[in-house]
Write a protein that holds these residues in place. Structure first.
Motif, short mmCIF file in Angstrom:
data_model
loop_
_atom_site.label_atom_id
_atom_site.label_comp_id
_atom_site.label_asym_id
_atom_site.label_seq_id
_atom_site.Cartn_x
_atom_site.Cartn_y
_atom_site.Cartn_z
N THR A 246 36.69 -21.89 -19.50
CA THR A 246 35.50 -22.43 -20.18
C THR A 246 35.39 -23.93 -19.92
N LYS A 247 36.53 -24.61 -19.98
CA LYS A 247 36.51 -26.06 -19.67
C LYS A 247 35.98 -26.30 -18.27
N ALA A 248 36.44 -25.47 -17.33
CA ALA A 248 36.00 -25.63 -15.93
C ALA A 248 34.50 -25.38 -15.82
N ALA A 249 34.00 -24.38 -16.53
CA ALA A 249 32.56 -24.10 -16.51
C ALA A 249 31.79 -25.29 -17.07
N MET A 250 32.30 -25.85 -18.17
CA MET A 250 31.64 -27.02 -18.79
C MET A 250 31.63 -28.18 -17.80
N ASN A 251 32.75 -28.41 -17.13
CA ASN A 251 32.83 -29.54 -16.19
C ASN A 251 31.86 -29.36 -15.02
N ASP A 252 31.79 -28.14 -14.50
CA ASP A 252 30.86 -27.87 -13.38
C ASP A 252 29.42 -28.09 -13.82
N CYS A 253 29.08 -27.57 -14.99
CA CYS A 253 27.71 -27.72 -15.49
C CYS A 253 27.42 -29.20 -15.80
N ALA A 254 28.43 -29.93 -16.28
CA ALA A 254 28.25 -31.36 -16.59
C ALA A 254 27.98 -32.14 -15.30
N ALA A 255 28.70 -31.80 -14.23
CA ALA A 255 28.49 -32.50 -12.96
C ALA A 255 27.07 -32.26 -12.46
N ALA A 256 26.59 -31.02 -12.60
CA ALA A 256 25.22 -30.71 -12.18
C ALA A 256 24.20 -31.46 -13.04
N ALA A 257 24.47 -31.53 -14.35
CA ALA A 257 23.54 -32.20 -15.29
C ALA A 257 23.47 -33.70 -15.00
#
Ligand code: PCA
Length: 324
Positions: A246-257
Motif C-alpha cells: 500500500t505504501k508503494a502504491a501511495m508513493n507511485d500515485c504521489a509521484a504521478a500527482a
C-alpha cells in the motif's frame, strides 16, 4: 446441512476479513473543487483506490468542506483525518521553514521555484515528520500577484486598504505597505470582498479566477513575488500502519500527482489571467515605481525571515543562490 453451515460460516469470516482490511480515508482540502490542486488530489485518491483494489479508498473533500483550511494540518496531526492537503506557508508562524516558499522575489518562475524546492523540500519534510506528519507530495501555486479594488501605482496608494492575507508573511507585507491585514481562507474570500471586509489580496490568478473576484476587484498586478506550495501529508501513525504494498502504491500515485500538479499549475497560469481579463479586470505588470518599492519591502521581509529561520534557513538560501 452441516456442509452448508460451514460454507456460510466461512463466507461470513471472509466478508468480515474483507471489511476489516478495506479502509476509507477522508482527505480534507481547502480549495475549490474545480481548482487544479483539488482535481489532482481527486485523481491521486482514485489512483490509490484502484492500485489497492479498493483496500484503501481515498475520498477528497475540497473547499474546506470537511475541515476549513486553517484546521487541516492539526486535523491530520491528531488523526481526525488520516490525510490532507494544506498551503504550508500558512503555518510559517509555527516554523519559519514552512515559509521558505514565500521569501519575496527569491524565485519568480516555476523553474526557479522547483530548484529552491529541490533544496528545501527535504528539510520541510523533516520538520513535518517531527509533527507526526508524513510528507507525500506537493504542488506549487502559480506566481503571486496583487489584487485591488482600485488602481494602484505605488505603495502610497495602498495606505489604509483592507488586505486579505493567508500567512504571517503576507500579513507582514500588508503592514509594511501601510495596509490593514485580515487572514481569510480562500473559500471565504468572495464573501469578504462582497461585504467590504477586504479590498485587496496577494494571490495567484488561479484563486482570483476560482472565486470570480472580478465581481468585486478590478485590478490584478503581475509581480511574480513568489510561488507558494500545497503539501499533501499523512498522519504518521496511519502511514506506519500501512503494509509495504500500500505504501508503494501511495508513493507511485504521489509521484504521478506531483508531476501532473506541476504541469496543471503551469497551464492554469495564463488560462486564469485570461479569465480575469474576460471577467473585466485590468491585468497588467505593476508599474516600475511599484515594483521598485515592493522589492525594497521584499528585502526587509527576507531579512526578517532569515533572522527567524537561523542557520538552516540561511543554508537553504545560500545553496539556492550558489546554484543560480
Ligand atoms: N492561492 C492560495 C494560496 C496561494 C494562491 O495562489 C490562496 O490565495 O489562498
Amino acid at each position: 446441512m452441516k456442509h452448508m453451515k460451514t460454507l456460510l460460516a466461512t463466507s461470513a469470516i471472509a466478508l468480515a476479513a474483507g471489511a476489516a482490511s478495506a479502509e476509507t480515508w477522508d482527505m480534507p482540502m481547502a480549495y475549490a473543487a474545480t481548482n487544479f490542486h483539488s482535481e489532482v488530489g481527486a485523481n491521486f485518491g482514485k489512483c490509490v483506490t484502484d492500485a489497492t483494489g479498493g483496500n484503501l479508498e481515498i475520498v477528497t473533500h475540497p473547499s474546506g468542506s470537511l475541515f476549513p483550511g486553517n484546521e487541516i494540518k492539526r486535523a491530520v496531526q491528531t488523526g481526525q483525518a488520516n490525510i490532507g492537503e494544506r498551503l504550508i506557508s500558512a503555518h510559517q508562524n509555527e516554523n519559519p521553514l514552512y515559509g521558505v516558499d514565500s521569501i519575496p522575489f527569491l524565485v519568480s518562475s516555476f523553474d526557479e521555484h522547483e530548484k529552491l524546492w529541490e533544496i528545501a523540500g527535504a528539510k520541510v519534510a523533516a520538520a513535518l515528520d517531527e509533527e507526526n506528519l508524513h510528507y507525500l507530495y506537493s504542488v506549487p501555486w502559480p506566481p503571486q500577484g496583487l489584487y485591488f479594488r482600485d488602481e494602484v501605482n505605488s505603495v502610497a496608494d495602498m495606505k489604509g486598504v483592507k488586505f486579505r492575507s493567508y500567512s504571517t508573511a503576507t500579513a507582514r507585507l500588508a503592514e509594511l505597505t501601510g495596509m490593514l491585514p485580515v487572514q481569510i481562507e480562500a473559500a471565504e474570500i468572495s464573501q469578504a470582498f462582497a461585504t467590504g471586509v477586504a479590498d485587496s489580496m496577494v494571490s495567484s490568478g488561479a484563486t482570483g479566477y476560482d472565486r470570480k473576484v472580478w465581481e468585486h476587484l478590478k485590478y490584478f498586478y503581475i509581480v511574480d513575488a513568489w510561488l507558494p506550495r500545497n503539501i499533501v501529508f499523512v498522519n504518521k501513525d496511519a502511514w506506519n500502519g500501512l503494509d509495504d504494498a500500500t505504501k508503494a502504491a501511495m508513493n507511485d500515485c504521489a509521484a504521478a500527482a506531483k508531476a501532473e500538479g506541476l504541469q496543471r499549475s503551469k497551464d492554469y497560469t495564463q488560462f486564469t489571467l485570461d479569465g480575469l481579463k474576460e471577467g473585466g479586470m485590468t491585468v497588467a505588470p505593476a508599474s516600475d515605481t511599484l515594483m521598485e518599492e515592493l522589492k525594497a519591502i521584499g528585502a526587509t521581509l527576507t531579512e526578517e525571515w532569515l533572522a527567524e529561520a537561523g542557520d538552516e534557513g540561511k543554508a537553504i538560501v545560500d545553496a539556492y543562490k550558489a546554484g543560480n
